[in-house]
Design a protein around this motif. Structure first.
Motif, PDB file in Angstrom:
ATOM      1  N   ILE A 108      34.187  41.950  48.163  1.00 54.39           N
ATOM      2  CA  ILE A 108      34.991  42.707  48.603  1.00 54.39           C
ATOM      3  C   ILE A 108      36.721  42.616  48.380  1.00 54.39           C
ATOM      4  N   ALA A 109      37.310  42.934  48.051  1.00 54.28           N
ATOM      5  CA  ALA A 109      38.640  43.351  47.871  1.00 54.28           C
ATOM      6  C   ALA A 109      38.922  44.221  49.201  1.00 54.28           C
ATOM      7  N   PHE A 110      39.929  43.303  50.284  1.00 53.19           N
ATOM      8  CA  PHE A 110      40.482  43.881  51.114  1.00 53.19           C
ATOM      9  C   PHE A 110      41.526  44.475  50.871  1.00 53.19           C
ATOM     10  N   ILE A 111      42.477  45.917  51.265  1.00 56.63           N
ATOM     11  CA  ILE A 111      42.785  46.081  50.117  1.00 56.63           C
ATOM     12  C   ILE A 111      44.357  46.793  51.452  1.00 56.63           C
ATOM     13  N   ASP A 112      45.618  46.234  51.298  1.00 58.44           N
ATOM     14  CA  ASP A 112      46.865  46.276  52.503  1.00 58.44           C
ATOM     15  C   ASP A 112      47.028  48.194  52.196  1.00 58.44           C
ATOM     16  N   ALA A 113      48.081  48.000  53.196  1.00 61.40           N
ATOM     17  CA  ALA A 113      48.958  49.520  53.443  1.00 61.40           C
ATOM     18  C   ALA A 113      49.847  49.736  51.542  1.00 61.40           C
ATOM     19  N   HIS A 114      49.831  49.206  51.191  1.00 62.26           N
ATOM     20  CA  HIS A 114      51.145  49.326  50.131  1.00 62.26           C
ATOM     21  C   HIS A 114      50.007  49.099  48.940  1.00 62.26           C
ATOM     22  N   GLY A 115      48.714  49.084  48.991  1.00 64.85           N
ATOM     23  CA  GLY A 115      47.803  49.133  48.207  1.00 64.85           C
ATOM     24  C   GLY A 115      48.053  48.133  47.275  1.00 64.85           C
ATOM     25  N   ARG A 116      47.578  47.359  47.458  1.00 67.43           N
ATOM     26  CA  ARG A 116      47.299  45.983  47.137  1.00 67.43           C
ATOM     27  C   ARG A 116      46.997  45.150  47.774  1.00 67.43           C
ATOM     28  N   ILE A 117      45.517  44.511  46.614  1.00 63.00           N
ATOM     29  CA  ILE A 117      44.009  43.574  47.037  1.00 63.00           C
ATOM     30  C   ILE A 117      45.050  42.064  47.826  1.00 63.00           C
ATOM     31  N   ALA A 118      44.340  42.008  49.573  1.00 64.71           N
ATOM     32  CA  ALA A 118      45.272  41.243  50.024  1.00 64.71           C
ATOM     33  C   ALA A 118      44.144  39.776  50.076  1.00 64.71           C
ATOM     34  N   THR A 119      42.813  40.121  50.134  1.00 63.73           N
ATOM     35  CA  THR A 119      41.937  39.442  50.146  1.00 63.73           C
ATOM     36  C   THR A 119      40.630  39.852  49.288  1.00 63.73           C
ATOM     37  N   ILE A 120      40.345  38.979  47.894  1.00 62.47           N
ATOM     38  CA  ILE A 120      38.745  39.167  47.867  1.00 62.47           C
ATOM     39  C   ILE A 120      37.841  38.034  48.354  1.00 62.47           C
ATOM     40  N   HIS A 121      36.235  38.597  48.230  1.00 64.90           N
ATOM     41  CA  HIS A 121      35.465  37.550  49.019  1.00 64.90           C
ATOM     42  C   HIS A 121      34.463  38.031  47.991  1.00 64.90           C
ATOM     43  N   THR A 122      33.140  37.360  48.161  1.00 64.08           N
ATOM     44  CA  THR A 122      31.957  37.879  47.368  1.00 64.08           C
ATOM     45  C   THR A 122      31.223  37.485  49.097  1.00 64.08           C
ATOM     46  N   MET A 123      30.008  38.235  49.136  1.00 64.55           N
ATOM     47  CA  MET A 123      28.641  38.482  50.050  1.00 64.55           C
ATOM     48  C   MET A 123      27.851  38.298  49.180  1.00 64.55           C
ATOM     49  N   GLU A 124      26.789  37.649  50.303  1.00 69.64           N
ATOM     50  CA  GLU A 124      25.300  38.118  50.089  1.00 69.64           C
ATOM     51  C   GLU A 124      24.581  38.269  50.783  1.00 69.64           C
ATOM     52  N   PRO A 125      22.810  38.668  49.847  1.00 64.47           N
ATOM     53  CA  PRO A 125      22.343  39.844  51.095  1.00 64.47           C
ATOM     54  C   PRO A 125      22.222  38.868  52.280  1.00 64.47           C
ATOM     55  N   CYS A 126      21.882  39.597  53.558  1.00 63.81           N
ATOM     56  CA  CYS A 126      20.946  38.644  54.522  1.00 63.81           C
ATOM     57  C   CYS A 126      20.066  39.429  54.802  1.00 63.81           C
ATOM     58  N   PHE A 154      34.904  41.026  40.604  1.00 70.77           N
ATOM     59  CA  PHE A 154      36.787  40.996  40.328  1.00 70.77           C
ATOM     60  C   PHE A 154      36.698  39.606  39.330  1.00 70.77           C
ATOM     61  N   ALA A 155      35.539  38.299  39.111  1.00 65.98           N
ATOM     62  CA  ALA A 155      36.342  37.336  38.669  1.00 65.98           C
ATOM     63  C   ALA A 155      36.381  37.631  36.967  1.00 65.98           C
ATOM     64  N   GLU A 156      35.224  38.107  36.668  1.00 60.51           N
ATOM     65  CA  GLU A 156      34.402  38.151  35.078  1.00 60.51           C
ATOM     66  C   GLU A 156      36.049  39.369  34.468  1.00 60.51           C
ATOM     67  N   ARG A 157      36.673  39.844  35.408  1.00 61.07           N
ATOM     68  CA  ARG A 157      38.085  41.070  34.842  1.00 61.07           C
ATOM     69  C   ARG A 157      39.025  40.040  35.126  1.00 61.07           C
ATOM     70  N   GLY A 158      39.343  39.218  35.499  1.00 64.73           N
ATOM     71  CA  GLY A 158      40.523  38.857  35.873  1.00 64.73           C
ATOM     72  C   GLY A 158      41.538  39.437  37.134  1.00 64.73           C
ATOM     73  N   ILE A 159      41.439  39.902  37.941  1.00 65.30           N
ATOM     74  CA  ILE A 159      41.557  40.927  38.717  1.00 65.30           C
ATOM     75  C   ILE A 159      41.416  40.039  40.346  1.00 65.30           C
ATOM     76  N   GLU A 160      42.527  39.935  40.858  1.00 65.82           N
ATOM     77  CA  GLU A 160      43.219  38.925  41.265  1.00 65.82           C
ATOM     78  C   GLU A 160      43.982  39.830  42.748  1.00 65.82           C
ATOM     79  N   GLU A 161      44.628  38.806  44.060  1.00 58.47           N
ATOM     80  CA  GLU A 161      44.826  39.297  44.992  1.00 58.47           C
ATOM     81  C   GLU A 161      46.326  40.667  44.064  1.00 58.47           C
TER      82      GLU A 161
END
Length: 178
Positions: A108-126, A154-161
Motif C-alpha cells: 500500500i502506498a499512501f499518497i499525499d495531497a501533492h500526488g506524491r507517495i508519502a509512505t509504502i507498506h507491505t500488508m499480509e493477509p489476516c 513497488f520494490a520490484e520496480r524501484g518505486i519509492e517514496e
C-alpha cells in the motif's frame, strides 16, 4: 412472536427451519459483497518514478462503503492492477488500513495531497475470522489517497517514496511539497 413448538413443529423440524433461514441469510449477503467489489469503476493510473513510467489499471474506491470493502474476499489481483482509495479530505497519519477478509498479500502506498507517495507498506493477509484480531497498517503520514497493489510491486520496480501518482480527475504531474 409465536414459538415454533406452538406451531406444531417438532424440535428437529424447528432446528432444520432455523438452519435453513441462517443459510439463506448467508447466501443472500455473499452476492452483495462479491458484486460490490467487482463493480467498481476502472481507470488507468500512472506512476512516475526515477525517470520511468509505470501503468496500472485500478478500481476506484470513492465512497465509504467501497473503501470499507476494498479487496476483501478476492483470491487474486492481476499483476498490473490495483485499487485506488480516494478521500475528500486529508487523512491523518494515525489512520490506516487492515487486512480483515483480505486473502492477497498487498503493498500500500499512501499518497499525499501533492500526488506524491508519502509512505509504502507491505500488508499480509489476516487469517482471523475476528476483525479486531487483524492489525492495522498505519499510514505514518498525512494522505489523500491510497493505492493497493500486489505485494512486492513497488520494490520490484524501484518505486519509492516521492514518486508521482496520476489518475483521471487529478491534475497532471505532482506539485512540490510545502
Amino acid at each position: 412472536m409465536t414459538p415454533l413448538y406452538r406451531l406444531g413443529l417438532s424440535t428437529r423440524a424447528s432446528l432444520a427451519l432455523l438452519l435453513l433461514v441462517a443459510v439463506v441469510m448467508l447466501v443472500w449477503r455473499w452476492p452483495a459483497v462479491a458484486e460490490s467489489t467487482t463493480a467498481l469503476e476502472r481507470q488507468p493510473l500512472r506512476i512516475d518514478a526515477g525517470g520511468e513510467v509505470f501503468r496500472l489499471e485500478v478500481e476506484m474506491a470513492r465512497t465509504a462503503d467501497e473503501r470499507r470493502i476494498g479487496l476483501m474476499d478476492r483470491d487474486s489481483l492481476a499483476p498490473d492492477a490495483g485499487m485506488l482509495f480516494l478521500y475528500d479530505r486529508i487523512q491523518p497519519p494515525q489512520s490506516g488500513f487492515w487486512m480483515y477478509r483480505t486473502r492477497i498479500p498487498l503493498d500500500i502506498a499512501f499518497i499525499d495531497a501533492h500526488g506524491r507517495i508519502a509512505t509504502i507498506h507491505t500488508m499480509e493477509p489476516c487469517p482471523s475470522d475476528t476483525p479486531r484480531e487483524c492489525p492495522a497498517t498505519l499510514a505514518g503520514a498525512h494522505y489523500q489517497a491510497a493505492l493497493e497493489v500486489n505485494a512486492g510491486y513497488f520494490a520490484e520496480r524501484g518505486i519509492e517514496e516521492g514518486a508521482c501518482v496520476v489518475w483521471p480527475g487529478r491534475k497532471q504531474g505532482c506539485s512540490a511539497a510545502d
